[in-house]
Design a protein around this motif. Sequence first.
Motif, PDB file in Angstrom:
ATOM      1  N   ALA A 140      27.682  48.302  27.337  1.00  0.00           N
ATOM      2  CA  ALA A 140      29.000  47.696  27.149  1.00  0.00           C
ATOM      3  C   ALA A 140      29.459  47.008  28.429  1.00  0.00           C
ATOM      4  O   ALA A 140      30.078  45.941  28.385  1.00  0.00           O
ATOM      5  N   ALA A 141      29.147  47.600  29.581  1.00  0.00           N
ATOM      6  CA  ALA A 141      29.527  47.000  30.857  1.00  0.00           C
ATOM      7  C   ALA A 141      28.761  45.707  31.112  1.00  0.00           C
ATOM      8  O   ALA A 141      29.242  44.826  31.834  1.00  0.00           O
ATOM      9  N   GLN A 142      27.586  45.568  30.532  1.00  0.00           N
ATOM     10  CA  GLN A 142      26.791  44.352  30.688  1.00  0.00           C
ATOM     11  C   GLN A 142      27.540  43.131  30.164  1.00  0.00           C
ATOM     12  O   GLN A 142      27.328  42.022  30.647  1.00  0.00           O
ATOM     13  N   TRP A 143      28.432  43.351  29.208  1.00  0.00           N
ATOM     14  CA  TRP A 143      29.196  42.232  28.652  1.00  0.00           C
ATOM     15  C   TRP A 143      30.121  41.603  29.684  1.00  0.00           C
ATOM     16  O   TRP A 143      30.560  40.468  29.514  1.00  0.00           O
ATOM     17  N   THR A 144      30.433  42.312  30.783  1.00  0.00           N
ATOM     18  CA  THR A 144      31.255  41.707  31.832  1.00  0.00           C
ATOM     19  C   THR A 144      30.519  40.567  32.521  1.00  0.00           C
ATOM     20  O   THR A 144      31.152  39.719  33.151  1.00  0.00           O
ATOM     21  N   LEU A 145      29.204  40.541  32.415  1.00  0.00           N
ATOM     22  CA  LEU A 145      28.423  39.418  32.932  1.00  0.00           C
ATOM     23  C   LEU A 145      28.129  38.395  31.845  1.00  0.00           C
ATOM     24  O   LEU A 145      28.076  37.199  32.104  1.00  0.00           O
ATOM     25  N   THR A 146      27.924  38.869  30.630  1.00  0.00           N
ATOM     26  CA  THR A 146      27.522  37.980  29.541  1.00  0.00           C
ATOM     27  C   THR A 146      28.694  37.157  29.009  1.00  0.00           C
ATOM     28  O   THR A 146      28.526  35.975  28.702  1.00  0.00           O
ATOM     29  N   ALA A 147      29.857  37.753  28.904  1.00  0.00           N
ATOM     30  CA  ALA A 147      31.016  37.050  28.330  1.00  0.00           C
ATOM     31  C   ALA A 147      31.377  35.773  29.088  1.00  0.00           C
ATOM     32  O   ALA A 147      31.582  34.734  28.449  1.00  0.00           O
ATOM     33  N   PRO A 148      31.451  35.790  30.421  1.00  0.00           N
ATOM     34  CA  PRO A 148      31.771  34.525  31.106  1.00  0.00           C
ATOM     35  C   PRO A 148      30.702  33.449  30.900  1.00  0.00           C
ATOM     36  O   PRO A 148      31.025  32.257  30.836  1.00  0.00           O
ATOM     37  N   LEU A 149      29.449  33.854  30.777  1.00  0.00           N
ATOM     38  CA  LEU A 149      28.394  32.874  30.526  1.00  0.00           C
ATOM     39  C   LEU A 149      28.547  32.248  29.141  1.00  0.00           C
ATOM     40  O   LEU A 149      28.360  31.042  28.962  1.00  0.00           O
ATOM     41  N   GLY A 191      31.170  53.156  35.165  1.00  0.00           N
ATOM     42  CA  GLY A 191      31.798  54.393  35.604  1.00  0.00           C
ATOM     43  C   GLY A 191      33.308  54.299  35.672  1.00  0.00           C
ATOM     44  O   GLY A 191      34.015  55.239  35.293  1.00  0.00           O
ATOM     45  N   GLU A 192      33.822  53.177  36.148  1.00  0.00           N
ATOM     46  CA  GLU A 192      35.266  53.012  36.299  1.00  0.00           C
ATOM     47  C   GLU A 192      35.992  53.006  34.950  1.00  0.00           C
ATOM     48  O   GLU A 192      37.046  53.592  34.798  1.00  0.00           O
ATOM     49  N   PHE A 193      35.412  52.318  33.974  1.00  0.00           N
ATOM     50  CA  PHE A 193      36.059  52.209  32.666  1.00  0.00           C
ATOM     51  C   PHE A 193      35.502  53.180  31.640  1.00  0.00           C
ATOM     52  O   PHE A 193      35.873  53.128  30.473  1.00  0.00           O
ATOM     53  N   GLU A 194      34.581  54.047  32.078  1.00  0.00           N
ATOM     54  CA  GLU A 194      33.982  55.080  31.221  1.00  0.00           C
ATOM     55  C   GLU A 194      33.390  54.497  29.946  1.00  0.00           C
ATOM     56  O   GLU A 194      33.701  54.926  28.833  1.00  0.00           O
ATOM     57  N   VAL A 195      32.555  53.481  30.121  1.00  0.00           N
ATOM     58  CA  VAL A 195      31.836  52.867  29.012  1.00  0.00           C
ATOM     59  C   VAL A 195      30.341  52.931  29.318  1.00  0.00           C
ATOM     60  O   VAL A 195      29.932  53.228  30.432  1.00  0.00           O
ATOM     61  N   SER A 196      29.544  52.656  28.314  1.00  0.00           N
ATOM     62  CA  SER A 196      28.093  52.670  28.515  1.00  0.00           C
ATOM     63  C   SER A 196      27.674  51.459  29.352  1.00  0.00           C
ATOM     64  O   SER A 196      28.377  50.445  29.376  1.00  0.00           O
ATOM     65  N   PRO A 197      26.526  51.570  30.018  1.00  0.00           N
ATOM     66  CA  PRO A 197      26.042  50.393  30.769  1.00  0.00           C
ATOM     67  C   PRO A 197      25.821  49.173  29.875  1.00  0.00           C
ATOM     68  O   PRO A 197      25.997  48.041  30.325  1.00  0.00           O
ATOM     69  N   LEU A 256      25.240  38.055  41.596  1.00  0.00           N
ATOM     70  CA  LEU A 256      25.961  39.033  42.407  1.00  0.00           C
ATOM     71  C   LEU A 256      26.634  40.110  41.565  1.00  0.00           C
ATOM     72  O   LEU A 256      26.893  41.206  42.051  1.00  0.00           O
ATOM     73  N   GLY A 257      26.931  39.815  40.322  1.00  0.00           N
ATOM     74  CA  GLY A 257      27.605  40.792  39.476  1.00  0.00           C
ATOM     75  C   GLY A 257      26.693  41.874  38.931  1.00  0.00           C
ATOM     76  O   GLY A 257      27.167  42.940  38.529  1.00  0.00           O
ATOM     77  N   ALA A 258      25.389  41.658  38.932  1.00  0.00           N
ATOM     78  CA  ALA A 258      24.452  42.628  38.353  1.00  0.00           C
ATOM     79  C   ALA A 258      24.541  44.014  38.997  1.00  0.00           C
ATOM     80  O   ALA A 258      24.563  45.022  38.273  1.00  0.00           O
ATOM     81  N   PRO A 259      24.621  44.139  40.305  1.00  0.00           N
ATOM     82  CA  PRO A 259      24.736  45.495  40.882  1.00  0.00           C
ATOM     83  C   PRO A 259      26.051  46.196  40.556  1.00  0.00           C
ATOM     84  O   PRO A 259      26.158  47.413  40.709  1.00  0.00           O
ATOM     85  N   LEU A 260      27.040  45.458  40.096  1.00  0.00           N
ATOM     86  CA  LEU A 260      28.342  46.053  39.799  1.00  0.00           C
ATOM     87  C   LEU A 260      28.431  46.666  38.413  1.00  0.00           C
ATOM     88  O   LEU A 260      29.433  47.309  38.088  1.00  0.00           O
ATOM     89  N   ILE A 261      27.402  46.504  37.605  1.00  0.00           N
ATOM     90  CA  ILE A 261      27.461  46.990  36.224  1.00  0.00           C
ATOM     91  C   ILE A 261      27.651  48.505  36.193  1.00  0.00           C
ATOM     92  O   ILE A 261      28.455  49.021  35.416  1.00  0.00           O
ATOM     93  N   THR A 262      26.950  49.229  37.048  1.00  0.00           N
ATOM     94  CA  THR A 262      27.099  50.693  37.049  1.00  0.00           C
ATOM     95  C   THR A 262      28.507  51.087  37.502  1.00  0.00           C
ATOM     96  O   THR A 262      29.069  52.060  36.982  1.00  0.00           O
ATOM     97  N   SER A 296      45.411  41.453  39.047  1.00  0.00           N
ATOM     98  CA  SER A 296      46.356  42.526  38.706  1.00  0.00           C
ATOM     99  C   SER A 296      45.633  43.719  38.095  1.00  0.00           C
ATOM    100  O   SER A 296      46.053  44.862  38.274  1.00  0.00           O
ATOM    101  N   LEU A 297      44.532  43.485  37.390  1.00  0.00           N
ATOM    102  CA  LEU A 297      43.752  44.587  36.839  1.00  0.00           C
ATOM    103  C   LEU A 297      42.985  45.332  37.913  1.00  0.00           C
ATOM    104  O   LEU A 297      42.848  46.555  37.876  1.00  0.00           O
ATOM    105  N   LEU A 298      42.483  44.606  38.901  1.00  0.00           N
ATOM    106  CA  LEU A 298      41.692  45.223  39.964  1.00  0.00           C
ATOM    107  C   LEU A 298      42.534  45.765  41.093  1.00  0.00           C
ATOM    108  O   LEU A 298      42.096  46.644  41.821  1.00  0.00           O
ATOM    109  N   GLY A 299      43.735  45.219  41.240  1.00  0.00           N
ATOM    110  CA  GLY A 299      44.568  45.547  42.396  1.00  0.00           C
ATOM    111  C   GLY A 299      45.307  46.811  42.261  1.00  0.00           C
ATOM    112  O   GLY A 299      45.522  47.630  43.010  1.00  0.00           O
TER     113      GLY A 299
END
Length: 89
Positions: A38-47, A30-36, A20-26, A86-89
């Motif tokens: 770098a954003a991929q690590w938001t899925l890889t790090a928890p794994l 965009g939200e944190f102004e990083v490359s895709p 479910l997190g894969a579509p959120l990478i873009t 708190s980060l998302l809210g």
Amino acid sequence: MPLVPALMFIALVVAVVGSLGAPLITSVAGEFEVSPAAAQWTLTAPLLVGAVATPVLSRLGTGPRRRQVILATLAIVVAGSLARSSLLG
């Protein structure tokens, strides 16, 4: 034997939630102004954390301090959830 269907169900749920997190990478990129990439690590790090934490917690949880390990793990999960909200809210 009800254990096998339960394990199969858990594996299916983990796979669905993990995908479910894969579509959120873009959106994250965009939200944190990083490359895709770098954003991929938001899925890889928890794994990666899960791959390391699972055998460690399993080993600690079979010892004499089982209750303390469970409570500490739950406290970490709650703290992470609060930090994330708190980060998302």
